[in-house]
Each structure stands twice: as C-alpha cells, then as structure tokens.
Design a protein around this motif. Structure first.
Motif, PDB file in Angstrom:
ATOM      1  N   UNK A  37       0.841  -1.211   0.000  1.00 27.55           N
ATOM      2  CA  UNK A  37       0.000   0.000   0.000  1.00 27.55           C
ATOM      3  C   UNK A  37       0.868   1.249   0.000  1.00 27.55           C
ATOM      4  N   UNK A  38       1.900   1.268   0.821  1.00 27.71           N
ATOM      5  CA  UNK A  38       2.819   2.414   0.863  1.00 27.71           C
ATOM      6  C   UNK A  38       3.492   2.598  -0.490  1.00 27.71           C
ATOM      7  N   UNK A  39       3.892   1.499  -1.117  1.00 27.14           N
ATOM      8  CA  UNK A  39       4.531   1.565  -2.430  1.00 27.14           C
ATOM      9  C   UNK A  39       3.567   2.168  -3.459  1.00 27.14           C
ATOM     10  N   UNK A  40       2.301   1.728  -3.440  1.00 28.17           N
ATOM     11  CA  UNK A  40       1.318   2.246  -4.392  1.00 28.17           C
ATOM     12  C   UNK A  40       1.066   3.738  -4.182  1.00 28.17           C
ATOM     13  N   UNK A  41       0.953   4.155  -2.944  1.00 29.23           N
ATOM     14  CA  UNK A  41       0.734   5.577  -2.642  1.00 29.23           C
ATOM     15  C   UNK A  41       1.927   6.398  -3.130  1.00 29.23           C
ATOM     16  N   UNK A  42       3.118   5.906  -2.889  1.00 23.85           N
ATOM     17  CA  UNK A  42       4.328   6.593  -3.351  1.00 23.85           C
ATOM     18  C   UNK A  42       4.358   6.671  -4.877  1.00 23.85           C
ATOM     19  N   UNK A  43       4.011   5.589  -5.560  1.00 19.41           N
ATOM     20  CA  UNK A  43       4.006   5.561  -7.028  1.00 19.41           C
ATOM     21  C   UNK A  43       3.005   6.549  -7.622  1.00 19.41           C
ATOM     22  N   UNK A  44       1.971   6.866  -6.861  1.00 17.00           N
ATOM     23  CA  UNK A  44       0.989   7.852  -7.315  1.00 17.00           C
ATOM     24  C   UNK A  44       1.501   9.285  -7.173  1.00 17.00           C
ATOM     25  N   UNK A  45       2.682   9.446  -6.589  1.00 18.42           N
ATOM     26  CA  UNK A  45       3.278  10.773  -6.451  1.00 18.42           C
ATOM     27  C   UNK A  45       2.763  11.566  -5.271  1.00 18.42           C
ATOM     28  N   UNK A  46       2.168  10.882  -4.302  1.00 16.14           N
ATOM     29  CA  UNK A  46       1.592  11.554  -3.133  1.00 16.14           C
ATOM     30  C   UNK A  46       2.699  12.105  -2.237  1.00 16.14           C
ATOM     31  N   UNK A  47       2.529  13.351  -1.827  1.00 22.96           N
ATOM     32  CA  UNK A  47       3.465  13.977  -0.893  1.00 22.96           C
ATOM     33  C   UNK A  47       2.870  14.082   0.505  1.00 22.96           C
ATOM     34  N   UNK A  48       1.548  14.269   0.584  1.00 17.29           N
ATOM     35  CA  UNK A  48       0.861  14.390   1.875  1.00 17.29           C
ATOM     36  C   UNK A  48      -0.380  13.505   1.842  1.00 17.29           C
ATOM     37  N   UNK A  49      -0.554  12.705   2.883  1.00 16.52           N
ATOM     38  CA  UNK A  49      -1.738  11.856   3.019  1.00 16.52           C
ATOM     39  C   UNK A  49      -2.560  12.339   4.198  1.00 16.52           C
ATOM     40  N   UNK A  50      -3.829  12.653   3.948  1.00 14.24           N
ATOM     41  CA  UNK A  50      -4.772  13.016   5.003  1.00 14.24           C
ATOM     42  C   UNK A  50      -5.675  11.806   5.220  1.00 14.24           C
TER      43      UNK A  50
END
Length: 95
Positions: free
Chosen positions: A48-61
């Motif tokens: 999940x962390x890898x997928x979020x990173x691959x989406x280019x996310x800088x901040x997660x709320x």
C-alpha cells in the motif's frame, strides 16, 4: 504538491489500512489544479505504501493508520497527517 485523501461516502475514511478509495488532489500556489479518484487494491502495509508513493503523493490526510503502514509511508517520503475525521471537502479546505 499532490495531496491524497482516504475517503468513504464524502468523509475521511476511518481506517486507512482498509480504505479502498484515495482522492488525489494536485495543488500549486495554493490553487487546486486537478482531482482524481483512485481505487486501492492492496491491503498489505508495504504494498500500500509503495502504491501511494508511485501515485506521487506527498501528503496523506487520513483517519486512523496502523504504525507499520505509517512507518512504511514515511519511509517512502509521504507525510502522514492522521487521526482526522469529517467531510473530506472541509478537511481539504482547512488544510
């Protein structure tokens, strides 16, 4: 900047670890440029962390998030702002 909001029925999803919806919002100079809704399929913290990173996310709320997932997200460079609840539009405005 790309912000991600874990959401469910127009609200911040209560637990990011099992949330399947992620709203991506691109912001530049304080203005929203684009919104994109994504479906998350994996449940494991590292995937999940890898997928979020691959989406280019800088901040997660998000709402609650487990320590392993939070640590995995932080290790990829994602800033995690958890323990948030309410309508996601209100949370985005406040951010």
């Amino acid at each position: 900047m790309r912000i991600a909001i874990a959401h469910w029925q127009d609200r911040i999803s209560p637990v990011f670890d099992v949330s399947d919806r992620l709203l991506l919002i691109d912001i530049e100079d304080g203005r929203e440029l684009k919104r994109e809704d994504n479906v998350l399929n994996c449940l494991g913290p590292f995937e999940r962390a890898r997928d979020v990173h691959r989406l280019g996310v800088q901040v997660l709320l998000c709402g609650a998030v487990s320590r392993p997932l939070e640590t995995a997200l932080i290790s990829t460079g994602v800033r995690v702002l958890g323990v948030i609840c309410g309508e996601w539009e209100d949370v985005l405005s406040a951010y």
